[in-house]
Write a protein that holds these residues in place. Structure first.
Motif, PDB file in Angstrom:
ATOM      1  N   ALA A  47       0.839  -1.208   0.000  1.00 35.77           N
ATOM      2  CA  ALA A  47       0.000   0.000   0.000  1.00 35.77           C
ATOM      3  C   ALA A  47       0.871   1.255   0.000  1.00 35.77           C
ATOM      4  N   ARG A  50       2.183   1.659  -3.463  1.00 36.41           N
ATOM      5  CA  ARG A  50       1.066   2.100  -4.310  1.00 36.41           C
ATOM      6  C   ARG A  50       0.785   3.587  -4.086  1.00 36.41           C
ATOM      7  N   ARG A  97      -5.758   1.079  -5.617  1.00 41.14           N
ATOM      8  CA  ARG A  97      -6.029  -0.311  -6.053  1.00 41.14           C
ATOM      9  C   ARG A  97      -6.530  -0.367  -7.496  1.00 41.14           C
ATOM     10  N   ASP A 136      10.161  -7.563   0.359  1.00 45.21           N
ATOM     11  CA  ASP A 136      11.519  -7.597   0.931  1.00 45.21           C
ATOM     12  C   ASP A 136      11.485  -7.452   2.445  1.00 45.21           C
ATOM     13  N   ARG A 192      14.458  -6.880 -10.509  1.00 45.88           N
ATOM     14  CA  ARG A 192      15.067  -5.576 -10.214  1.00 45.88           C
ATOM     15  C   ARG A 192      16.318  -5.768  -9.370  1.00 45.88           C
TER      16      ARG A 192
HETATM   17  O1   DC Z   1       1.437  -6.313  -2.601  1.00 46.97           O
HETATM   18  P1   DC Z   1       0.972  -5.328  -3.664  1.00 46.97           P
HETATM   19  O2   DC Z   1       0.470  -5.965  -4.899  1.00 46.97           O
HETATM   20  O3   DC Z   1       0.025  -4.316  -3.110  1.00 46.97           O
HETATM   21  O4   DC Z   1       2.330  -4.539  -4.062  1.00 46.97           O
HETATM   22  C1   DC Z   1       2.335  -3.566  -5.073  1.00 46.97           C
HETATM   23  C2   DC Z   1       3.720  -3.435  -5.665  1.00 46.97           C
HETATM   24  O5   DC Z   1       4.593  -2.809  -4.736  1.00 46.97           O
HETATM   25  C3   DC Z   1       4.411  -4.721  -6.083  1.00 46.97           C
HETATM   26  O6   DC Z   1       4.233  -4.987  -7.459  1.00 46.97           O
HETATM   27  C4   DC Z   1       5.860  -4.488  -5.796  1.00 46.97           C
HETATM   28  C5   DC Z   1       5.890  -3.350  -4.814  1.00 46.97           C
HETATM   29  N1   DC Z   1       6.340  -3.721  -3.481  1.00 46.97           N
HETATM   30  C6   DC Z   1       7.687  -3.763  -3.264  1.00 46.97           C
HETATM   31  O7   DC Z   1       8.465  -3.558  -4.194  1.00 46.97           O
HETATM   32  N2   DC Z   1       8.170  -4.029  -2.026  1.00 46.97           N
HETATM   33  C7   DC Z   1       7.331  -4.261  -1.007  1.00 46.97           C
HETATM   34  N3   DC Z   1       7.813  -4.505   0.207  1.00 46.97           N
HETATM   35  C8   DC Z   1       5.926  -4.243  -1.222  1.00 46.97           C
HETATM   36  C9   DC Z   1       5.466  -3.996  -2.484  1.00 46.97           C
END
Ligand code: DC
Length: 231
Positions: A47, A50, A97, A136, A192
């Motif tokens: 979130a 996002r 979302r 992560d 990445r």
């Molecule tokens: O869990 P989610 O689908 O809401 O996460 C959205 C995006 O955020 C996901 O494609 C990668 C990134 N993300 C991230 O890089 N590291 C995180 N700890 C959480 C999410």
């Protein structure tokens, strides 16, 4: 009171539990329920990524390192109020979302500048313990967590879950497009350079493809009870 309603304390004072995994593995709903049953706060780090993506898109700042991006990263405040996500006090829970955010979030979250700006925000939430979900959590943000789970499921089952969520919210949904976005985000999140989606060496792998929600939650609560003492 049924067993499910009781707040359960992890043995050995395990206070920081991490759940990582690819999009649509059920991390948010599972982590939310585990946190409720253990009486620990829940941190949805997706979130936060996002919300950053929403901020950048609204300001027309592309997903690349630039002075404008660095300025924007200094000038925002993200907070949580119950299940709501706020940016500078404004509720953005639904706006983060949308399919547009789904499309762009991996590009912004791949930037090292974005990741380091968000590190302190995430760590500052852990003072009294928490259940944190993301990509992560176990590898970078909370490496000393006493219990780390890597939650995964077959791509088709993950896309199905996202499709059902969207239909339940009354939004238009196309299964094929969702599957494609899920696969593309998995690729970008795993490939990445900074903090890629990886299972921490000390994380427990849990494949949810053939498990019910309740079975997944119960397994994690069982692991928490047996976890070594730690952070
Ligand atoms: O869990 P989610 O689908 O809401 O996460 C959205 C995006 O955020 C996901 O494609 C990668 C990134 N993300 C991230 O890089 N590291 C995180 N700890 C959480 C999410």
């Amino acid at each position: 009171m049924t067993r499910n309603n009781m707040a359960r304390m992890p043995a050995g004072n395990c206070r920081v539990i991490t759940l990582d995994g690819p999009a649509g593995a059920g991390k948010s709903t599972v982590a939310r329920e585990v946190s409720r049953r253990l009486g620990l706060p829940f941190l949805d780090t997706g979130a936060i990524y996002r919300a950053i993506t929403l901020i950048m898109l609204e300001k027309n700042i592309p997903a690349e390192n630039s002075p404008r991006l660095r300025d924007a990263l200094r000038g925002f405040f993200i907070s949580f109020d119950g299940g709501r996500v706020l940016v500078c006090g404004q509720d953005v829970t639904e706006e983060i979302r949308t399919p547009e955010i789904d499309m762009h979030v991996s590009a912004y979250s791949a930037l090292p500048e974005v990741r380091s700006a968000l590190l302190d925000i995430q760590r500052s939430q852990s003072a009294g313990g928490l259940v944190a979900e993301g990509r992560d959590m176990g590898t970078v943000v909370f490496p000393n967590a006493c219990l780390k789970i890597f939650l995964t499921a077959a791509p088709a089952s993950r896309a199905r879950r996202r499709y059902d969520e969207r239909v339940a919210r009354g939004e238009p949904a196309n299964y094929g497009e969702i599957l494609e976005t899920v696969n593309r985000r998995d690729r970008m999140d795993s490939e990445r350079e900074t903090a890629p989606l990886r299972q921490a060496p000390d994380a427990i792998l849990l494949d949810t493809t053939d498990l019910s929600f309740e079975q997944v939650v119960e397994r994690i609560l069982g692991y928490a009870e047996g976890a070594r003492p730690g952070e």
